[in-house]
Design an enzyme around this catalytic site. Structure first.
Site, short mmCIF file in Angstrom:
data_model
loop_
_atom_site.label_atom_id
_atom_site.label_comp_id
_atom_site.label_asym_id
_atom_site.label_seq_id
_atom_site.Cartn_x
_atom_site.Cartn_y
_atom_site.Cartn_z
N HIS A 11 -16.29 2.56 -13.05
CA HIS A 11 -17.18 3.67 -13.37
C HIS A 11 -16.59 4.47 -14.53
O HIS A 11 -15.38 4.60 -14.67
CB HIS A 11 -17.35 4.57 -12.14
N GLY A 23 -24.32 13.07 -16.48
CA GLY A 23 -24.08 14.45 -16.12
C GLY A 23 -24.35 15.43 -17.23
O GLY A 23 -24.03 16.61 -17.12
N GLU A 63 -23.77 2.22 -18.21
CA GLU A 63 -23.67 3.67 -18.22
C GLU A 63 -23.39 4.16 -19.65
O GLU A 63 -22.25 4.09 -20.11
CB GLU A 63 -22.49 4.16 -17.38
N SER A 68 -28.05 9.48 -15.99
CA SER A 68 -28.99 10.57 -15.68
C SER A 68 -30.39 10.04 -15.38
O SER A 68 -31.39 10.61 -15.81
CB SER A 68 -29.03 11.59 -16.82
N GLY A 122 -26.82 8.98 -9.84
CA GLY A 122 -25.78 9.97 -9.60
C GLY A 122 -26.32 11.20 -8.89
O GLY A 122 -26.66 11.17 -7.72
N GLY A 123 -26.45 12.29 -9.65
CA GLY A 123 -26.85 13.57 -9.06
C GLY A 123 -28.16 13.54 -8.30
O GLY A 123 -28.33 14.23 -7.29
#
Length: 245
Positions: free
Chosen positions: A88, A166, A160, A206, A227-228
């Site tokens: 990652h 982020g 990624e 994202s 992710g988030g």
């Protein structure tokens, strides 16, 4: 590194509840990657459910021994995980993980019947210098392309764009498709058309419920490394619903 145990378990239950009510979600493979300390409980609460699996976020380069604080692939497998994320961008950036270390992690994961979710991607500086393709190709060459065809078929690749993690920025669907197509093309050169065609390539920058439909419509984008947006059950399941029928 989010959620206490008292917060994580209700999140899992909420995701399970929404998935159980969704016919469309039953046709989408969903992998949840909690912190190490929750892996076993997540496995116990999801085992037997169709297309729902548990992953670890990392593993050690070592089998066992005097490596205080490390978690081995064998340990991860023993508590029910089927996958492990390797390479990652945060691990590469904050913990300075090298190509050689990631190669060792890939090998040890496969040895213990864990499928690697191997992450690749470039920084903003490398993209601006028009070096994004060479960066990704090097990451694959150095850490994955030593695998036999049978081993490679057990691997998932996640792209990624580091500049989009982020930050609220997202690669355009054209940028994502371009890189995913490039990844598939160099895999085809190495392993052949059949393996390249069957390879799952995830987008991880994202991705959320607002842009997932457009991203997943790209022919070489097979899914997302979320992710988030995975920290809210409704948003996460809406992303799952974004897959083409």
């Amino acid at each position: 590194m989010n959620k206490t145990y008292a917060e994580a378990i209700p999140l899992l239950y909420a995701i399970k509840d929404l998935l159980s009510k969704s016919k469309k979600a039953s046709n989408v493979t969903t992998i949840i990657a909690p912190p190490f300390v929750y892996v076993h409980d997540f496995y116990e609460n999801t085992k037997g459910l169709k297309n729902l699996f548990v992953s670890a976020q990392n593993c050690s380069t070592e089998e066992s021994g005097a490596f205080t604080g490390e978690v081995s692939a064998a340990m991860i497998k023993s508590v029910g995980a089927s996958f492990v994320i390797i390479g990652h961008s945060e691990r590469r950036a904050y913990y300075k993980e090298t190509h050689e270390e990631l190669k060792k992690k890939v090998d040890i994961a496969l040895k213990h019947s864990l499928s690697p979710i191997f992450c690749v991607g470039e920084t903003a500086e490398k993209r601006q210098a028009n070096e994004h393709f060479s960066v990704v190709e090097s990451q694959l060459n150095e850490s994955l392309f030593h695998l036999s065809p049978e081993e490679f078929k057990k691997t998932i690749i996640a792209y990624e764009p580091v500049w989009a993690i982020g930050t609220g920025l997202t690669a355009t669907s054209a940028q994502a498709q371009e890189m995913h197509h490039f990844i598939r093309s160099i895999v085809e050169k190495k392993y052949g058309k059949e393996i390249a065609s069957d390879l799952t390539i995830l987008y991880g920058g994202s991705c959320n419920e607002k842009n997932a439909t457009e991203l997943f419509a790209c022919p070489d984008v097979d899914g997302g490394l979320i992710g988030g947006a995975s920290l809210k059950a409704k948003e996460f399941v809406e992303i799952i619903h974004s897959f083409p029928a």
